[in-house]
Design a protein around this motif. Structure first.
Motif, PDB file in Angstrom:
ATOM      1  N   ARG A 100       5.795  83.517 -19.331  1.00 15.93           N
ATOM      2  CA  ARG A 100       5.329  82.144 -19.470  1.00 15.93           C
ATOM      3  C   ARG A 100       5.895  81.313 -18.333  1.00 15.93           C
ATOM      4  NH1 ARG A 100       9.147  78.591 -21.160  1.00 15.93           N
ATOM      5  NH2 ARG A 100      10.963  79.351 -22.269  1.00 15.93           N
ATOM      6  N   MET A 101       5.349  80.137 -18.184  1.00 18.95           N
ATOM      7  CA  MET A 101       5.851  79.199 -17.183  1.00 18.95           C
ATOM      8  C   MET A 101       7.191  78.628 -17.668  1.00 18.95           C
ATOM      9  SD  MET A 101       3.645  79.163 -14.769  1.00 18.95           S
ATOM     10  CE  MET A 101       1.935  79.143 -14.297  1.00 18.95           C
ATOM     11  N   GLY A 102       8.059  78.333 -16.720  1.00 15.83           N
ATOM     12  CA  GLY A 102       9.347  77.755 -17.049  1.00 15.83           C
ATOM     13  C   GLY A 102       9.688  76.648 -16.062  1.00 15.83           C
ATOM     14  N   THR A 103      10.615  75.810 -16.438  1.00 18.18           N
ATOM     15  CA  THR A 103      10.976  74.664 -15.613  1.00 18.18           C
ATOM     16  C   THR A 103      12.397  74.799 -15.068  1.00 18.18           C
ATOM     17  OG1 THR A 103      11.907  73.417 -17.456  1.00 18.18           O
ATOM     18  CG2 THR A 103       9.522  73.170 -17.050  1.00 18.18           C
ATOM     19  N   ALA A 104      12.697  73.988 -14.075  1.00 23.51           N
ATOM     20  CA  ALA A 104      14.045  73.951 -13.513  1.00 23.51           C
ATOM     21  C   ALA A 104      15.057  73.539 -14.579  1.00 23.51           C
ATOM     22  CB  ALA A 104      14.094  72.996 -12.328  1.00 23.51           C
ATOM     23  N   VAL A 105      14.663  72.651 -15.459  1.00 24.18           N
ATOM     24  CA  VAL A 105      15.556  72.217 -16.540  1.00 24.18           C
ATOM     25  C   VAL A 105      15.935  73.421 -17.409  1.00 24.18           C
ATOM     26  CG1 VAL A 105      15.716  70.819 -18.637  1.00 24.18           C
ATOM     27  CG2 VAL A 105      14.737  69.835 -16.554  1.00 24.18           C
ATOM     28  N   GLU A 106      14.952  74.264 -17.727  1.00 27.74           N
ATOM     29  CA  GLU A 106      15.248  75.463 -18.519  1.00 27.74           C
ATOM     30  C   GLU A 106      16.202  76.389 -17.787  1.00 27.74           C
ATOM     31  OE1 GLU A 106      11.839  77.170 -21.115  1.00 27.74           O
ATOM     32  OE2 GLU A 106      10.885  76.238 -19.356  1.00 27.74           O
ATOM     33  N   LEU A 107      15.965  76.573 -16.488  1.00 31.80           N
ATOM     34  CA  LEU A 107      16.833  77.443 -15.704  1.00 31.80           C
ATOM     35  C   LEU A 107      18.266  76.925 -15.717  1.00 31.80           C
ATOM     36  CD1 LEU A 107      17.433  79.791 -13.816  1.00 31.80           C
ATOM     37  CD2 LEU A 107      16.622  78.368 -11.916  1.00 31.80           C
ATOM     38  N   ILE A 108      18.435  75.641 -15.530  1.00 26.71           N
ATOM     39  CA  ILE A 108      19.785  75.061 -15.536  1.00 26.71           C
ATOM     40  C   ILE A 108      20.430  75.223 -16.903  1.00 26.71           C
ATOM     41  CG2 ILE A 108      21.119  72.909 -15.306  1.00 26.71           C
ATOM     42  CD1 ILE A 108      20.079  74.200 -12.643  1.00 26.71           C
ATOM     43  N   ARG A 109      19.708  74.938 -17.953  1.00 30.30           N
ATOM     44  CA  ARG A 109      20.265  75.069 -19.302  1.00 30.30           C
ATOM     45  C   ARG A 109      20.649  76.504 -19.616  1.00 30.30           C
ATOM     46  NH1 ARG A 109      16.157  70.868 -22.332  1.00 30.30           N
ATOM     47  NH2 ARG A 109      17.221  68.995 -21.587  1.00 30.30           N
ATOM     48  N   LEU A 110      19.778  77.448 -19.256  1.00 27.82           N
ATOM     49  CA  LEU A 110      20.087  78.860 -19.470  1.00 27.82           C
ATOM     50  C   LEU A 110      21.316  79.275 -18.658  1.00 27.82           C
ATOM     51  CD1 LEU A 110      16.483  80.349 -19.252  1.00 27.82           C
ATOM     52  CD2 LEU A 110      17.978  80.476 -21.264  1.00 27.82           C
ATOM     53  N   SER A 111      21.380  78.809 -17.423  1.00 31.35           N
ATOM     54  CA  SER A 111      22.438  79.217 -16.501  1.00 31.35           C
ATOM     55  C   SER A 111      23.811  78.684 -16.885  1.00 31.35           C
ATOM     56  CB  SER A 111      22.102  78.759 -15.082  1.00 31.35           C
ATOM     57  OG  SER A 111      20.915  79.380 -14.648  1.00 31.35           O
ATOM     58  N   CYS A 112      23.833  77.534 -17.531  1.00 32.65           N
ATOM     59  CA  CYS A 112      25.111  76.928 -17.899  1.00 32.65           C
ATOM     60  C   CYS A 112      25.879  77.754 -18.930  1.00 32.65           C
ATOM     61  CB  CYS A 112      24.898  75.505 -18.412  1.00 32.65           C
ATOM     62  SG  CYS A 112      24.528  74.364 -17.064  1.00 32.65           S
ATOM     63  N   ASP A 113      25.184  78.621 -19.641  1.00 36.67           N
ATOM     64  CA  ASP A 113      25.835  79.439 -20.660  1.00 36.67           C
ATOM     65  C   ASP A 113      25.564  80.921 -20.393  1.00 36.67           C
ATOM     66  OD1 ASP A 113      27.262  80.034 -23.011  1.00 36.67           O
ATOM     67  OD2 ASP A 113      25.407  80.107 -24.171  1.00 36.67           O
ATOM     68  N   ALA A 114      25.585  81.327 -19.122  1.00 40.78           N
ATOM     69  CA  ALA A 114      25.251  82.717 -18.804  1.00 40.78           C
ATOM     70  C   ALA A 114      25.926  83.161 -17.521  1.00 40.78           C
ATOM     71  CB  ALA A 114      23.731  82.853 -18.659  1.00 40.78           C
ATOM     72  N   THR A 115      25.987  84.449 -17.365  1.00 44.92           N
ATOM     73  CA  THR A 115      26.286  85.040 -16.074  1.00 44.92           C
ATOM     74  C   THR A 115      24.973  85.059 -15.317  1.00 44.92           C
ATOM     75  OG1 THR A 115      28.034  86.410 -16.992  1.00 44.92           O
ATOM     76  CG2 THR A 115      27.053  87.132 -14.913  1.00 44.92           C
ATOM     77  N   VAL A 116      24.967  84.570 -14.088  1.00 43.44           N
ATOM     78  CA  VAL A 116      23.736  84.487 -13.310  1.00 43.44           C
ATOM     79  C   VAL A 116      23.806  85.478 -12.153  1.00 43.44           C
ATOM     80  CG1 VAL A 116      22.235  82.996 -11.936  1.00 43.44           C
ATOM     81  CG2 VAL A 116      23.418  82.066 -13.936  1.00 43.44           C
ATOM     82  N   ILE A 117      22.759  86.262 -12.033  1.00 39.03           N
ATOM     83  CA  ILE A 117      22.608  87.188 -10.916  1.00 39.03           C
ATOM     84  C   ILE A 117      21.366  86.722 -10.158  1.00 39.03           C
ATOM     85  CG2 ILE A 117      22.173  89.564 -10.223  1.00 39.03           C
ATOM     86  CD1 ILE A 117      23.491  90.380 -12.930  1.00 39.03           C
ATOM     87  N   SER A 118      21.523  86.497  -8.870  1.00 34.64           N
ATOM     88  CA  SER A 118      20.426  85.957  -8.080  1.00 34.64           C
ATOM     89  C   SER A 118      20.050  86.933  -6.973  1.00 34.64           C
ATOM     90  CB  SER A 118      20.829  84.616  -7.474  1.00 34.64           C
ATOM     91  OG  SER A 118      19.766  84.058  -6.760  1.00 34.64           O
ATOM     92  N   LEU A 119      18.761  87.257  -6.913  1.00 40.24           N
ATOM     93  CA  LEU A 119      18.248  88.164  -5.875  1.00 40.24           C
ATOM     94  C   LEU A 119      17.125  87.500  -5.130  1.00 40.24           C
ATOM     95  CD1 LEU A 119      18.366  91.162  -8.232  1.00 40.24           C
ATOM     96  CD2 LEU A 119      19.505  91.144  -6.038  1.00 40.24           C
TER      97      LEU A 119
END
Length: 119
Positions: A100-119
């Motif tokens: 599904r489509m997602g927003t930058a706000v969702e990414l930030i909220r998810l990232s604040c409580d997660a380990t983030v791996i960026s490729l």
């Protein structure tokens, strides 16, 4: 230590190794019992477009479509950045099952409580 993992990927068919590796890491994290979200940015949104993973593979032999099928079967969230997708003329109806489509706000909220791996 959090049990949440967000994997962001900004490449697609332009870098099959990195793109496939991102989907592979999401699969491995899920198999390790992590709560995983795959967030697709920039060229990465093409990974959620129907039919584009059919021939994408890494040099290791990992096949992106097989890995994504695992994520879909296990209901791992796959979010495509809305403005990134729109800029590439990808609509919600173009997305693979479960994405599904997602927003930058969702990414930030998810990232604040997660380990983030960026490729």
């Amino acid at each position: 230590m959090t049990n949440n993992v967000v994997i962001t990927v900004s490449c697609g068919t332009d870098d099959p190794n990195r793109a496939t590796r991102a989907i592979h890491l999401a699969t491995v994290a899920h198999k390790e019992g992590k709560n995983v979200t795959l967030f697709l940015l920039d060229e990465g949104v093409y990974l959620a477009k129907i039919g584009l993973l059919d021939n994408l593979r890494a040099a290791t032999g990992d096949v992106a479509d097989d890995l994504m099928t695992y994520l879909q079967a296990n209901e791992v969230p796959v979010l495509a950045c809305t403005p990134c997708a729109k800029a590439r003329r990808i609509t919600e109806s173009d997305l693979i099952e479960g994405a599904r489509m997602g927003t930058a706000v969702e990414l930030i909220r998810l990232s604040c409580d997660a380990t983030v791996i960026s490729l």
